[in-house]
Design a protein around this motif. Structure first.
Motif, PDB file in Angstrom:
ATOM      1  N   UNK A 314     -12.343  -1.657  12.953  1.00  0.00           N
ATOM      2  CA  UNK A 314     -13.078  -0.760  13.850  1.00  0.00           C
ATOM      3  C   UNK A 314     -12.475   0.643  13.863  1.00  0.00           C
ATOM      4  N   UNK A 315     -11.566   0.918  12.947  1.00  0.00           N
ATOM      5  CA  UNK A 315     -10.827   2.174  12.972  1.00  0.00           C
ATOM      6  C   UNK A 315     -11.160   3.065  11.778  1.00  0.00           C
ATOM      7  N   UNK A 316     -10.725   4.322  11.889  1.00  0.00           N
ATOM      8  CA  UNK A 316     -10.844   5.250  10.770  1.00  0.00           C
ATOM      9  C   UNK A 316      -9.940   4.836   9.613  1.00  0.00           C
ATOM     10  N   UNK A 317      -8.818   4.185   9.956  1.00  0.00           N
ATOM     11  CA  UNK A 317      -7.923   3.715   8.901  1.00  0.00           C
ATOM     12  C   UNK A 317      -8.630   2.727   7.987  1.00  0.00           C
ATOM     13  N   UNK A 318      -9.512   1.913   8.557  1.00  0.00           N
ATOM     14  CA  UNK A 318     -10.270   0.964   7.743  1.00  0.00           C
ATOM     15  C   UNK A 318     -11.233   1.699   6.807  1.00  0.00           C
ATOM     16  N   UNK A 319     -11.867   2.751   7.308  1.00  0.00           N
ATOM     17  CA  UNK A 319     -12.757   3.552   6.468  1.00  0.00           C
ATOM     18  C   UNK A 319     -11.986   4.203   5.327  1.00  0.00           C
ATOM     19  N   UNK A 320     -10.718   4.511   5.578  1.00  0.00           N
ATOM     20  CA  UNK A 320      -9.896   5.156   4.542  1.00  0.00           C
ATOM     21  C   UNK A 320      -9.229   4.144   3.615  1.00  0.00           C
ATOM     22  N   UNK A 321      -9.391   2.875   3.900  1.00  0.00           N
ATOM     23  CA  UNK A 321      -8.720   1.830   3.115  1.00  0.00           C
ATOM     24  C   UNK A 321      -9.472   1.593   1.801  1.00  0.00           C
ATOM     25  N   UNK A 322      -9.434   2.602   0.942  1.00  0.00           N
ATOM     26  CA  UNK A 322     -10.122   2.583  -0.342  1.00  0.00           C
ATOM     27  C   UNK A 322      -9.215   3.212  -1.391  1.00  0.00           C
ATOM     28  N   UNK A 323      -9.574   3.051  -2.649  1.00  0.00           N
ATOM     29  CA  UNK A 323      -8.861   3.742  -3.715  1.00  0.00           C
ATOM     30  C   UNK A 323      -9.289   5.200  -3.714  1.00  0.00           C
ATOM     31  N   UNK A 324      -8.345   6.089  -3.515  1.00  0.00           N
ATOM     32  CA  UNK A 324      -8.640   7.519  -3.481  1.00  0.00           C
ATOM     33  C   UNK A 324      -8.781   8.027  -4.913  1.00  0.00           C
ATOM     34  N   UNK A 325      -9.973   8.474  -5.269  1.00  0.00           N
ATOM     35  CA  UNK A 325     -10.250   8.911  -6.642  1.00  0.00           C
ATOM     36  C   UNK A 325     -10.468  10.420  -6.732  1.00  0.00           C
TER      37      UNK A 325
END
Length: 342
Positions: A314-325
Motif C-alpha cells: 500500500x506504499x510508494x515503496x511498493x510502486x518503486x519496487x521495480x528494476x530501474x531502467x
C-alpha cells in the motif's frame, strides 16, 4: 460451522471450528500451502517450457568455453591434489569474501564521503546516512569481521566434511551448464524458505530483544550491515539457509563458490540503501528495516502467501519496487504523497 453442529455436539464445536478455519479460512495454513504449491508448480512448468530459449545464449557460451574452464580446473586440481579440504576452504571463503568487500568498499566510499553525488541521488531513505555515523559504522565493521572469521569460516569447514559424505566436492569434472543452473535454482528456493521462517522466528518478542534487535539498529541499512548480526542469528538465519543447499546436493566447489558470491552480493544490494539503475530493487528489504514487521523473505513469495507484505503493497515503496531502467531516481519519478498542509 454453527449450522452444521447439533446441540449434543456443542462441547466439541469450538475445536471443530478452529480446525476448519485453520484448514479452510482465507490466509490459513492450508490456504497458504495450496498457494505455495500453485506458485512453485507454475514456476517449474514455466522453466520446463521456456528453459531452452532462456538459456540458449548462456549455454552457447558455456559450451564454447567449456574446455577452457575444464582445463583451468584440471590444472588447479592436479596442483592441489591431496589438499581438497584446503582448496574447498580457500575457494568458498576467498572469492565470496572478495566479492563482499569489493562491492561494499565501493558503497562505503559513497556512504562516508557522499560522493559522487550521482550515486547519492538514488538513496532510498533520503534523510538518513548522509553521511553515515562513523562510530556506529566502526562498531558494525567489527561485528561483520567477527562473524566472517569466527562463524562463517568454521561453518564452511563443517559444510565440507558433510559434503564429502555425498562424494568429492572438489572432483576432477566440472558440473554441466544445465546442472549448475538447476542447482542455483534449488539453492535459491531453499534459501527463500529457510530465511523467511528463521527470520520471522527471530522477530518473535522473546528472541527479538536478545538477538535480532542488533541487526535492526540500522533502520536505514547500508550494504555492509547485511551480516551485522548476533552470532546466533548469523549462524541460523544468515549462513544456514545459504549453506544447506550445496550440502543437500553435494555440490561441486565451483558451483558452491558461485552461489556464495551471488548470495553475498545479493544481500549487499538488498541492504545498500540505494535503488541504483539496472540492479535488483532493494525497496523490499529496506522497507523491512524501516517498519520491522513486514517483508521477511528474500523474493517476497512467502510474504505474499502469508500476508506479511500487505502494508508494503500500500506504499510508494511498493510502486518503486521495480528494476530501474533509466537514470531518473524513482523517488523523483514516483514521489512521496505530499502530507496535508504542504
Amino acid at each position: 460451522c454453527e449450522g452444521s453442529c447439533h446441540n449434543k455436539q456443542q462441547q466439541q464445536q469450538p475445536t471443530v471450528c478452529v480446525f476448519l478455519s485453520a484448514q479452510e479460512g482465507p490466509g490459513g495454513l492450508w490456504d497458504s500451502v495450496k498457494k505455495a504449491a500453485f506458485v512453485i508448480g507454475s514456476g517449474i512448468l514455466f522453466l520446463a517450457a521456456f528453459g531452452n530459449s532462456l538459456t540458449w545464449h548462456l549455454q552457447k557460451f558455456w559450451g564454447a568455453s567449456g574446455d577452457f574452464w575444464q582445463n583451468l580446473w584440471t590444472k588447479l586440481y592436479l596442483a592441489t591434489e591431496g589438499h581438497n579440504a584446503a582448496l574447498f576452504f580457500f575457494g568458498t571463503m576467498f572469492f565470496p569474501t572478495l566479492a563482499f568487500w569489493v562491492s561494499n568498499g565501493l558503497l562505503l566510499l559513497v556512504d562516508i564521503t557522499r560522493k559522487p553525488s550521482f550515486i547519492t541521488r538514488y538513496r532510498i531513505q533520503v534523510d538518513k546516512n548522509n553521511p553515515v555515523d562513523p562510530v556506529k559504522l566502526r562498531h558494525a565493521l567489527k561485528t561483520v569481521i567477527f562473524n566472517q572469521v569466527f562463524i562463517s569460516g568454521p561453518m564452511v569447514v563443517v559444510s565440507y566434511y558433510l559434503m564429502t559424505l555425498r562424494g568429492d566436492p572438489c572432483g576432477p569434472e566440472l558440473p554441466t551448464f544445465h546442472w549448475a543452473l538447476t542447482e542455483l535454482a534449488f539453492f535459491a528456493l531453499v534459501e527463500e524458505i529457510m530465511f523467511y521462517y528463521s527470520h520471522r522466528l527471530f522477530h518473535h518478542p522473546s528472541l527479538y530483544k536478545h538477538f535480532h534487535k542488533q541487526h535492526h539498529e540500522w533502520t536505514a541499512p547500508i550494504g555492509v550491515v547485511s551480516i551485522y548480526a548476533h552470532p546466533l542469528e548469523h549462524t541460523l538465519s544468515n549462513m544456514l539457509p545459504v549453506a544447506i543447499g550445496p550440502v543437500i546436493l553435494g555440490s561441486h566447489l565451483t558451483t558452491t563458490t558461485m552461489w556464495y558470491c551471488l548470495a553475498l552480493v545479493s544481500t549487499t544490494i538488498s541492504h545498500c540503501g540505494y535503488h541504483l539503475p539496472f540492479l535488483p530493487s532493494p525497496e523490499f528489504h529496506d522497507f523491512h528495516h524501516l517498519k520491522f514487521n513486514q517483508c521477511y523473505g528474500v523474493f517476497g513469495v512467502l510474504d505474499r502467501l502469508h500476508g506479511t507484505d500487505t502494508k508494503f503493497r500500500q506504499t510508494k515503496q511498493y510502486e518503486r519496487h521495480i528494476l530501474l531502467t533509466s537514470f531518473t531516481p524513482l523517488n523523483e519519478s514516483i514521489p512521496d504523497t505530499p502530507k496535508k498542509g504542504q
